[in-house]
Motif scaffolding. Structure first.
Motif, PDB file in Angstrom:
ATOM      1  N   ILE A  62      11.010  10.753  -6.798  1.00  0.00           N
ATOM      2  CA  ILE A  62      10.231  10.083  -7.836  1.00  0.00           C
ATOM      3  C   ILE A  62      10.662  10.621  -9.190  1.00  0.00           C
ATOM      4  O   ILE A  62      10.712  11.836  -9.396  1.00  0.00           O
ATOM      5  CB  ILE A  62       8.716  10.331  -7.665  1.00  0.00           C
ATOM      6  CG1 ILE A  62       8.239   9.858  -6.283  1.00  0.00           C
ATOM      7  CG2 ILE A  62       7.922   9.626  -8.784  1.00  0.00           C
ATOM      8  CD1 ILE A  62       6.809  10.267  -5.952  1.00  0.00           C
ATOM      9  N   ALA A  63      10.961   9.720 -10.120  1.00  0.00           N
ATOM     10  CA  ALA A  63      11.178  10.088 -11.523  1.00  0.00           C
ATOM     11  C   ALA A  63       9.858   9.798 -12.234  1.00  0.00           C
ATOM     12  O   ALA A  63       9.420   8.649 -12.292  1.00  0.00           O
ATOM     13  CB  ALA A  63      12.314   9.287 -12.124  1.00  0.00           C
ATOM     14  N   ARG A  64       9.228  10.835 -12.746  1.00  0.00           N
ATOM     15  CA  ARG A  64       7.900  10.678 -13.351  1.00  0.00           C
ATOM     16  C   ARG A  64       8.000  10.635 -14.877  1.00  0.00           C
ATOM     17  O   ARG A  64       8.843  11.297 -15.465  1.00  0.00           O
ATOM     18  CB  ARG A  64       6.997  11.840 -12.942  1.00  0.00           C
ATOM     19  CG  ARG A  64       6.775  11.935 -11.445  1.00  0.00           C
ATOM     20  CD  ARG A  64       5.820  13.069 -11.115  1.00  0.00           C
ATOM     21  NE  ARG A  64       5.899  13.521  -9.757  1.00  0.00           N
ATOM     22  CZ  ARG A  64       5.250  12.987  -8.734  1.00  0.00           C
ATOM     23  NH1 ARG A  64       4.460  11.959  -8.918  1.00  0.00           N
ATOM     24  NH2 ARG A  64       5.380  13.491  -7.522  1.00  0.00           N
TER      25      ARG A  64
ATOM     26  N   VAL B  58       1.043  11.000  -4.987  1.00  0.00           N
ATOM     27  CA  VAL B  58       2.175  10.391  -4.295  1.00  0.00           C
ATOM     28  C   VAL B  58       3.364  11.321  -4.487  1.00  0.00           C
ATOM     29  O   VAL B  58       3.684  11.711  -5.608  1.00  0.00           O
ATOM     30  CB  VAL B  58       2.480   8.979  -4.865  1.00  0.00           C
ATOM     31  CG1 VAL B  58       3.711   8.384  -4.207  1.00  0.00           C
ATOM     32  CG2 VAL B  58       1.261   8.071  -4.705  1.00  0.00           C
ATOM     33  N   GLN B  59       3.999  11.690  -3.385  1.00  0.00           N
ATOM     34  CA  GLN B  59       5.087  12.671  -3.389  1.00  0.00           C
ATOM     35  C   GLN B  59       6.259  12.138  -2.563  1.00  0.00           C
ATOM     36  O   GLN B  59       6.081  11.204  -1.776  1.00  0.00           O
ATOM     37  CB  GLN B  59       4.606  13.978  -2.745  1.00  0.00           C
ATOM     38  CG  GLN B  59       3.402  14.599  -3.371  1.00  0.00           C
ATOM     39  CD  GLN B  59       3.701  15.171  -4.743  1.00  0.00           C
ATOM     40  OE1 GLN B  59       4.825  15.553  -5.045  1.00  0.00           O
ATOM     41  NE2 GLN B  59       2.696  15.213  -5.599  1.00  0.00           N
ATOM     42  N   PRO B  60       7.435  12.769  -2.687  1.00  0.00           N
ATOM     43  CA  PRO B  60       8.479  12.474  -1.703  1.00  0.00           C
ATOM     44  C   PRO B  60       7.907  12.726  -0.310  1.00  0.00           C
ATOM     45  O   PRO B  60       7.187  13.707  -0.081  1.00  0.00           O
ATOM     46  CB  PRO B  60       9.586  13.470  -2.062  1.00  0.00           C
ATOM     47  CG  PRO B  60       9.409  13.677  -3.544  1.00  0.00           C
ATOM     48  CD  PRO B  60       7.905  13.685  -3.743  1.00  0.00           C
TER      49      PRO B  60
ATOM     50  N   ALA C 159       0.862  -1.178   0.000  1.00  0.00           N
ATOM     51  CA  ALA C 159       0.000   0.000   0.000  1.00  0.00           C
ATOM     52  C   ALA C 159       0.898   1.226   0.000  1.00  0.00           C
ATOM     53  O   ALA C 159       2.028   1.185   0.474  1.00  0.00           O
ATOM     54  CB  ALA C 159      -0.920  -0.001   1.220  1.00  0.00           C
ATOM     55  N   VAL C 160       0.383   2.307  -0.549  1.00  0.00           N
ATOM     56  CA  VAL C 160       1.095   3.579  -0.552  1.00  0.00           C
ATOM     57  C   VAL C 160       0.214   4.601   0.149  1.00  0.00           C
ATOM     58  O   VAL C 160      -0.928   4.813  -0.248  1.00  0.00           O
ATOM     59  CB  VAL C 160       1.421   4.047  -1.993  1.00  0.00           C
ATOM     60  CG1 VAL C 160       2.101   5.410  -1.961  1.00  0.00           C
ATOM     61  CG2 VAL C 160       2.288   3.026  -2.711  1.00  0.00           C
ATOM     62  N   VAL C 161       0.749   5.189   1.216  1.00  0.00           N
ATOM     63  CA  VAL C 161       0.069   6.275   1.912  1.00  0.00           C
ATOM     64  C   VAL C 161       0.486   7.540   1.185  1.00  0.00           C
ATOM     65  O   VAL C 161       1.633   7.971   1.273  1.00  0.00           O
ATOM     66  CB  VAL C 161       0.472   6.342   3.405  1.00  0.00           C
ATOM     67  CG1 VAL C 161      -0.224   7.516   4.084  1.00  0.00           C
ATOM     68  CG2 VAL C 161       0.138   5.037   4.105  1.00  0.00           C
ATOM     69  N   ALA C 162      -0.453   8.119   0.444  1.00  0.00           N
ATOM     70  CA  ALA C 162      -0.123   9.252  -0.419  1.00  0.00           C
ATOM     71  C   ALA C 162      -0.367  10.595   0.252  1.00  0.00           C
ATOM     72  O   ALA C 162       0.286  11.573  -0.089  1.00  0.00           O
ATOM     73  CB  ALA C 162      -0.923   9.170  -1.716  1.00  0.00           C
TER      74      ALA C 162
END
Length: 159
Positions: free
Chosen positions: A107-109, A141-143, A34-37
């Motif tokens: 993050i590289a987007r 989603v961010q650093p 899971a990702v806590v955004a």
């Protein structure tokens, strides 16, 4: 703390999506993270686990499509700077680099398919999460966002 508990419920809520590509299924095991955004958002992803050198070398090369809620999680035992490239990768990706606690460092987007350009972590990390391009922006989603990784994946890193 409540949102992390909710994210753990997401991890326990079901099995991995069986719609992913068979060629990946033959080479990788799968699990759920899971990702806590943000303060109010937590997202579940079915991920292929790249643990061995051979799996990490292959990554998502030759994959032509990936479900929106799927990705690949590279697991590194040693905390270090890691770099990725898009050689033989046909789909654009968002690549998130996370430390041993799961905190996303950078993050590289919208990475360029088939590129040999090196895409690196800004600080030492243990995890690299590859998702379809645009997913991290859409989900905010961010650093500083956090990966919630279950004990079975954590054991792969610490073994």
């Amino acid at each position: 703390m409540k949102r992390v508990a909710f994210c753990w419920l997401l991890l326990a809520a079901g099995q991995v999506d069986a719609t992913a590509q068979d060629s990946l299924d033959d080479a990788f095991t799968r699990d759920v993270i899971a990702v806590v955004a943000s303060r109010h958002a937590c997202y579940r992803f079915d991920v292929y686990l790249a643990v061995t050198y051979e799996q990490q070398k292959r990554g998502l090369m030759y994959v032509r499509e990936l479900p929106e809620t799927a990705g690949m999680l590279f697991i590194y035992k040693k905390t270090d700077y890691y770099s990725m490239w898009m050689k033989n990768t046909y789909i654009p990706l968002d690549i998130a680099f996370a430390n041993e606690n799961g905190t996303i460092i950078n993050i590289a987007r919208h990475t360029e398919p088939l590129s040999l350009k090196s895409i690196s972590s800004e600080r030492p990390v243990n995890y690299v999460l590859e998702l379809n391009a645009g997913v991290t922006e859409r989900l905010e989603v961010q650093p500083g966002s956090r990966l919630i990784i279950g004990p079975s994946i954590e054991q792969l890193r610490t073994r």
